[in-house]
Design a protein around this motif. Structure first.
Motif, PDB file in Angstrom:
ATOM      1  N   LYS A 112       0.744  -1.195  -0.035  1.00  0.00           N
ATOM      2  CA  LYS A 112      -0.038  -0.018   0.099  1.00  0.00           C
ATOM      3  C   LYS A 112       0.749   1.240   0.059  1.00  0.00           C
ATOM      4  O   LYS A 112       0.684   2.147  -0.588  1.00  0.00           O
ATOM      5  CB  LYS A 112      -1.035  -0.128   1.151  1.00  0.00           C
ATOM      6  N   ALA A 113       2.021   1.362   0.905  1.00  0.00           N
ATOM      7  CA  ALA A 113       2.867   2.484   0.799  1.00  0.00           C
ATOM      8  C   ALA A 113       3.439   2.725  -0.728  1.00  0.00           C
ATOM      9  O   ALA A 113       3.656   3.757  -0.937  1.00  0.00           O
ATOM     10  CB  ALA A 113       3.910   2.070   1.760  1.00  0.00           C
ATOM     11  N   GLU A 114       3.904   1.467  -1.227  1.00  0.00           N
ATOM     12  CA  GLU A 114       4.515   1.807  -2.539  1.00  0.00           C
ATOM     13  C   GLU A 114       3.569   2.214  -3.443  1.00  0.00           C
ATOM     14  O   GLU A 114       3.918   3.094  -4.206  1.00  0.00           O
ATOM     15  CB  GLU A 114       5.208   0.455  -3.161  1.00  0.00           C
ATOM     16  N   GLN A 115       2.366   1.782  -3.533  1.00  0.00           N
ATOM     17  CA  GLN A 115       1.411   2.353  -4.340  1.00  0.00           C
ATOM     18  C   GLN A 115       1.016   3.831  -4.239  1.00  0.00           C
ATOM     19  O   GLN A 115       0.833   4.549  -5.136  1.00  0.00           O
ATOM     20  CB  GLN A 115      -0.146   1.644  -4.198  1.00  0.00           C
ATOM     21  N   ALA A 116       1.146   4.193  -2.915  1.00  0.00           N
ATOM     22  CA  ALA A 116       0.662   5.633  -2.503  1.00  0.00           C
ATOM     23  C   ALA A 116       2.002   6.530  -2.820  1.00  0.00           C
ATOM     24  O   ALA A 116       1.608   7.494  -3.578  1.00  0.00           O
ATOM     25  CB  ALA A 116       0.427   5.763  -1.015  1.00  0.00           C
ATOM     26  N   GLY A 121       4.092   5.884  -5.185  1.00  0.00           N
ATOM     27  CA  GLY A 121       4.162   5.706  -6.665  1.00  0.00           C
ATOM     28  C   GLY A 121       3.013   6.834  -7.432  1.00  0.00           C
ATOM     29  O   GLY A 121       3.226   7.502  -8.125  1.00  0.00           O
ATOM     30  N   LYS A 122       1.813   6.995  -6.764  1.00  0.00           N
ATOM     31  CA  LYS A 122       0.727   7.681  -7.302  1.00  0.00           C
ATOM     32  C   LYS A 122       0.988   9.164  -6.765  1.00  0.00           C
ATOM     33  O   LYS A 122       1.049  10.115  -7.775  1.00  0.00           O
ATOM     34  CB  LYS A 122      -0.503   7.614  -6.649  1.00  0.00           C
ATOM     35  N   ALA A 123       1.515   9.551  -5.708  1.00  0.00           N
ATOM     36  CA  ALA A 123       2.010  10.846  -5.404  1.00  0.00           C
ATOM     37  C   ALA A 123       3.103  11.404  -6.476  1.00  0.00           C
ATOM     38  O   ALA A 123       3.194  12.526  -7.020  1.00  0.00           O
ATOM     39  CB  ALA A 123       2.777  10.759  -3.917  1.00  0.00           C
ATOM     40  N   LYS A 124       4.154  10.413  -6.724  1.00  0.00           N
ATOM     41  CA  LYS A 124       5.443  10.908  -7.617  1.00  0.00           C
ATOM     42  C   LYS A 124       4.763  11.035  -8.853  1.00  0.00           C
ATOM     43  O   LYS A 124       5.354  11.973  -9.757  1.00  0.00           O
ATOM     44  CB  LYS A 124       6.370   9.738  -7.362  1.00  0.00           C
ATOM     45  N   VAL A 166       3.095  14.290  -9.063  1.00  0.00           N
ATOM     46  CA  VAL A 166       4.148  15.731  -8.989  1.00  0.00           C
ATOM     47  C   VAL A 166       4.536  15.660 -10.536  1.00  0.00           C
ATOM     48  O   VAL A 166       4.991  16.805 -10.776  1.00  0.00           O
ATOM     49  CB  VAL A 166       5.102  15.376  -7.734  1.00  0.00           C
ATOM     50  N   GLY A 167       5.095  14.705 -10.937  1.00  0.00           N
ATOM     51  CA  GLY A 167       5.733  14.579 -12.236  1.00  0.00           C
ATOM     52  C   GLY A 167       4.806  15.246 -12.966  1.00  0.00           C
ATOM     53  O   GLY A 167       5.204  15.965 -14.173  1.00  0.00           O
ATOM     54  N   ARG A 168       3.762  14.944 -13.038  1.00  0.00           N
ATOM     55  CA  ARG A 168       2.753  15.654 -14.270  1.00  0.00           C
ATOM     56  C   ARG A 168       2.420  16.996 -13.992  1.00  0.00           C
ATOM     57  O   ARG A 168       2.518  17.610 -14.896  1.00  0.00           O
ATOM     58  CB  ARG A 168       1.476  14.645 -13.917  1.00  0.00           C
ATOM     59  N   ALA A 169       2.361  17.298 -12.664  1.00  0.00           N
ATOM     60  CA  ALA A 169       2.439  18.574 -12.340  1.00  0.00           C
ATOM     61  C   ALA A 169       3.356  19.534 -12.725  1.00  0.00           C
ATOM     62  O   ALA A 169       3.120  20.843 -13.328  1.00  0.00           O
ATOM     63  CB  ALA A 169       2.000  18.978 -10.588  1.00  0.00           C
ATOM     64  N   VAL A 170       4.520  19.015 -12.682  1.00  0.00           N
ATOM     65  CA  VAL A 170       5.635  19.910 -12.976  1.00  0.00           C
ATOM     66  C   VAL A 170       6.114  19.609 -14.442  1.00  0.00           C
ATOM     67  O   VAL A 170       7.108  20.198 -15.001  1.00  0.00           O
ATOM     68  CB  VAL A 170       6.769  19.862 -12.035  1.00  0.00           C
ATOM     69  N   GLY A 171       5.541  18.700 -15.020  1.00  0.00           N
ATOM     70  CA  GLY A 171       5.974  18.551 -16.551  1.00  0.00           C
ATOM     71  C   GLY A 171       7.192  17.618 -16.655  1.00  0.00           C
ATOM     72  O   GLY A 171       7.793  17.702 -17.688  1.00  0.00           O
ATOM     73  N   ASN A 172       7.572  17.002 -15.506  1.00  0.00           N
ATOM     74  CA  ASN A 172       8.707  16.118 -15.604  1.00  0.00           C
ATOM     75  C   ASN A 172       8.415  14.406 -16.005  1.00  0.00           C
ATOM     76  O   ASN A 172       7.582  13.665 -15.160  1.00  0.00           O
ATOM     77  CB  ASN A 172       9.410  16.115 -14.511  1.00  0.00           C
ATOM     78  N   GLU A 173       8.499  14.120 -17.212  1.00  0.00           N
ATOM     79  CA  GLU A 173       8.029  12.824 -17.654  1.00  0.00           C
ATOM     80  C   GLU A 173       8.837  11.767 -17.209  1.00  0.00           C
ATOM     81  O   GLU A 173       8.193  10.704 -16.886  1.00  0.00           O
ATOM     82  CB  GLU A 173       8.232  12.907 -19.417  1.00  0.00           C
ATOM     83  N   ARG A 174      10.134  11.882 -16.499  1.00  0.00           N
ATOM     84  CA  ARG A 174      10.811  10.871 -15.993  1.00  0.00           C
ATOM     85  C   ARG A 174      10.219  10.598 -14.728  1.00  0.00           C
ATOM     86  O   ARG A 174      10.034   9.678 -14.285  1.00  0.00           O
ATOM     87  CB  ARG A 174      12.274  11.329 -15.929  1.00  0.00           C
ATOM     88  N   MET A 175      10.112  11.649 -13.887  1.00  0.00           N
ATOM     89  CA  MET A 175       9.281  11.500 -12.675  1.00  0.00           C
ATOM     90  C   MET A 175       8.088  10.754 -12.579  1.00  0.00           C
ATOM     91  O   MET A 175       7.653   9.947 -11.778  1.00  0.00           O
ATOM     92  CB  MET A 175       9.418  12.825 -11.907  1.00  0.00           C
ATOM     93  N   ARG A 193       5.062   5.797 -12.030  1.00  0.00           N
ATOM     94  CA  ARG A 193       4.035   4.787 -12.169  1.00  0.00           C
ATOM     95  C   ARG A 193       4.942   3.130 -12.312  1.00  0.00           C
ATOM     96  O   ARG A 193       4.078   2.313 -11.936  1.00  0.00           O
ATOM     97  CB  ARG A 193       3.998   4.738 -13.821  1.00  0.00           C
ATOM     98  N   MET A 194       6.126   3.162 -12.253  1.00  0.00           N
ATOM     99  CA  MET A 194       6.977   2.003 -11.955  1.00  0.00           C
ATOM    100  C   MET A 194       6.805   1.618 -10.443  1.00  0.00           C
ATOM    101  O   MET A 194       6.416   0.743 -10.078  1.00  0.00           O
ATOM    102  CB  MET A 194       8.425   2.418 -12.340  1.00  0.00           C
ATOM    103  N   LYS A 195       6.920   2.717  -9.821  1.00  0.00           N
ATOM    104  CA  LYS A 195       6.704   2.497  -8.139  1.00  0.00           C
ATOM    105  C   LYS A 195       5.299   1.946  -7.707  1.00  0.00           C
ATOM    106  O   LYS A 195       5.259   1.212  -6.832  1.00  0.00           O
ATOM    107  CB  LYS A 195       7.094   3.765  -7.506  1.00  0.00           C
TER     108      LYS A 195
END
Length: 57
Positions: free
Chosen positions: A10-14, A16-19, A22-31, A36-38
């Motif tokens: 559950k922690a890994e899923q959370a 991953g969703k947070a990261k 954040v990546g989507r919000a700042v436009g960082n495709e790698r993040m 998604r991988m996490k």
């Protein structure tokens, strides 16, 4: 022990969703991809724990 592993899933899923968010919000495709991988790792861990529970009973 199984409860601990389920909590880790559950922690890994959370995380991953947070990261991913954040990546989507700042436009960082790698993040976003790392998030998604996490999340996928958490999904896999959760599936493994569910399978163990199924065979345990």
């Amino acid at each position: 022990m199984a409860g601990n592993q389920k909590a880790k899933a559950k922690a890994e899923q959370a995380k991953g969703k947070a990261k991913e968010a954040v990546g989507r919000a700042v436009g960082n495709e790698r993040m976003e991809a790392e998030g998604r991988m996490k999340g996928a790792e958490g999904d896999a861990r959760q599936a493994k724990e569910k399978a163990k529970d199924t065979f345990k009973h």
